[in-house]
Write an enzyme that holds these catalytic residues in place. Sequence first.
Site, short mmCIF file in Angstrom:
data_model
loop_
_atom_site.label_atom_id
_atom_site.label_comp_id
_atom_site.label_asym_id
_atom_site.label_seq_id
_atom_site.Cartn_x
_atom_site.Cartn_y
_atom_site.Cartn_z
N SER A 178 -24.78 42.93 -41.54
CA SER A 178 -25.30 44.07 -42.29
C SER A 178 -24.46 45.32 -42.05
O SER A 178 -23.73 45.43 -41.06
CB SER A 178 -26.75 44.34 -41.88
OG SER A 178 -26.80 44.80 -40.53
N SER A 216 -25.91 28.74 -45.79
CA SER A 216 -25.22 28.35 -47.02
C SER A 216 -24.82 26.88 -46.97
O SER A 216 -24.31 26.40 -45.95
CB SER A 216 -23.97 29.21 -47.22
OG SER A 216 -24.28 30.57 -47.26
N GLU A 241 -13.91 35.48 -40.84
CA GLU A 241 -14.57 35.62 -42.14
C GLU A 241 -13.87 36.65 -43.02
O GLU A 241 -14.18 36.78 -44.19
CB GLU A 241 -16.03 36.01 -41.94
CG GLU A 241 -16.86 34.88 -41.40
CD GLU A 241 -18.33 35.17 -41.44
OE1 GLU A 241 -19.08 34.37 -42.04
OE2 GLU A 241 -18.76 36.19 -40.89
N GLU A 257 -25.44 48.16 -41.10
CA GLU A 257 -25.83 48.82 -39.85
C GLU A 257 -25.07 48.23 -38.66
O GLU A 257 -24.60 48.97 -37.78
CB GLU A 257 -27.34 48.67 -39.63
CG GLU A 257 -28.19 49.49 -40.58
CD GLU A 257 -28.38 48.83 -41.94
OE1 GLU A 257 -27.82 47.73 -42.16
OE2 GLU A 257 -29.08 49.41 -42.79
N GLN A 277 -23.02 26.73 -41.52
CA GLN A 277 -22.97 27.59 -40.34
C GLN A 277 -24.39 27.96 -39.91
O GLN A 277 -25.12 28.61 -40.66
CB GLN A 277 -22.18 28.86 -40.66
CG GLN A 277 -22.17 29.91 -39.58
CD GLN A 277 -21.31 31.12 -39.95
OE1 GLN A 277 -20.28 30.99 -40.60
NE2 GLN A 277 -21.73 32.29 -39.55
N GLY A 278 -24.78 27.56 -38.72
CA GLY A 278 -26.12 27.85 -38.20
C GLY A 278 -26.11 29.01 -37.24
O GLY A 278 -26.10 28.80 -36.02
N TYR A 279 -26.12 30.22 -37.77
CA TYR A 279 -26.12 31.42 -36.93
C TYR A 279 -27.46 32.15 -37.04
O TYR A 279 -28.22 32.21 -36.09
CB TYR A 279 -24.99 32.37 -37.36
CG TYR A 279 -23.66 32.11 -36.69
CD1 TYR A 279 -23.35 30.88 -36.12
CD2 TYR A 279 -22.69 33.10 -36.64
CE1 TYR A 279 -22.13 30.65 -35.51
CE2 TYR A 279 -21.46 32.88 -36.04
CZ TYR A 279 -21.18 31.66 -35.47
OH TYR A 279 -19.97 31.43 -34.87
N SER A 280 -27.74 32.73 -38.21
CA SER A 280 -28.92 33.59 -38.36
C SER A 280 -30.22 32.83 -38.15
O SER A 280 -30.34 31.65 -38.50
CB SER A 280 -28.93 34.24 -39.74
OG SER A 280 -27.84 35.11 -39.91
#
Length: 373
Positions: A353, A144, A228, A355, A109-112
């Site tokens: 996160s 990951s 998720e 937050e 998964q290419g998100y962050s």
Amino acid sequence: MDDSFRAESRAWLQAHLGDEPPAPREWERRLGEGGWIGLGWPEPGYGNRTATLAQQIVWAEEYARSRAPARLGHIGENLLGPTLIAHGSPEQKARFLGPVARGEEIWCQGYSEPGAGSDLAGVATAAVRDGDGYRVTGQKIWTSFAHEANWCFALVRTDPGAARHRGLSFLLIPMDQPGLIEIRPIRQMTGTSEFNEVFFDGARALAAHLVGGEGNGWRVAMSLLALERGVSTLVQQIGFAEELAEVVRTAVASGAAGDPVLRDRLVRQWAELRTMRWNALRTLGGGGDTGAPSVAKLLWAGWHQRLGELAMAVRGPVAATGPYDWSEHRPYELDPVQRMFLFSRADTIYGGSDEIQREIIAERVLGLSREPR
């Protein structure tokens, strides 16, 4: 029906889990051959069985209790698969769902990104149209299984002039592109490298592999993030229960359970885990509770961090030491409890996160005003 399904699940796992754990890719193929990948998909016909929600829970419970290997194909099965079923074209479903269900193709998964972790609307990785495809340039981080993956689904910016999330698209990118994709493992405090940095330098992706249409990546990505949580949360909690049981056994054997403060913390951990399970079961049926995934993430992340701290407290000073091979001058290896403690420090960061989860609850559930950007 569910009793017979449980018996079948247990028997299959016992028959296919030998004394030596199988290699991760081989295990995915065995699961695929048995039809155990994609149980939650509403559409059969890709080599997968279909199962009721109760049966999915049964399989997840038996899988965790059998101590079967961690899944290399989790991202493809539980994130990409349902996303394609909801948003993919017939051609995309036909191309990608079968290989996932057969355990043949692994996904990441290419998100962050370094400048856009929890703030996905700030993604900067660019996909520029080039003939019948796109050229992708940029960097992803904390990816990951990138070092194992055949494919990556990525959130990319296809319209640099659009405001934040409006210019994003959801693109499927083949990972076998030497010279155009570089993968660098990230070594963590535990000494392991499950996560990676991924650098795209003009990597090629087909326009036919754009999911949901150009500019609709934010909608697709948000739909995926909701996946998720769910049945996988129950699997996670079974693992948590095993970890808690080991901490309790250690406390009893060492006499630490005689300390009233530690005993109270152990009881509290047990009670909170039961509450998390009931909450997960309550929300499995859906019902449009937009805050449920964020609540679940906040609950388990804090709980697991406290368990790691409790595990170290129960063991006392010895928890900070380990065997050292003086003849070879090799540093000691972490034991499972030490690894759990160190890895759990990141629980409140990855997967969204704390937050950001609180912000989602505040804005989307409680209707509070947005924070200034």
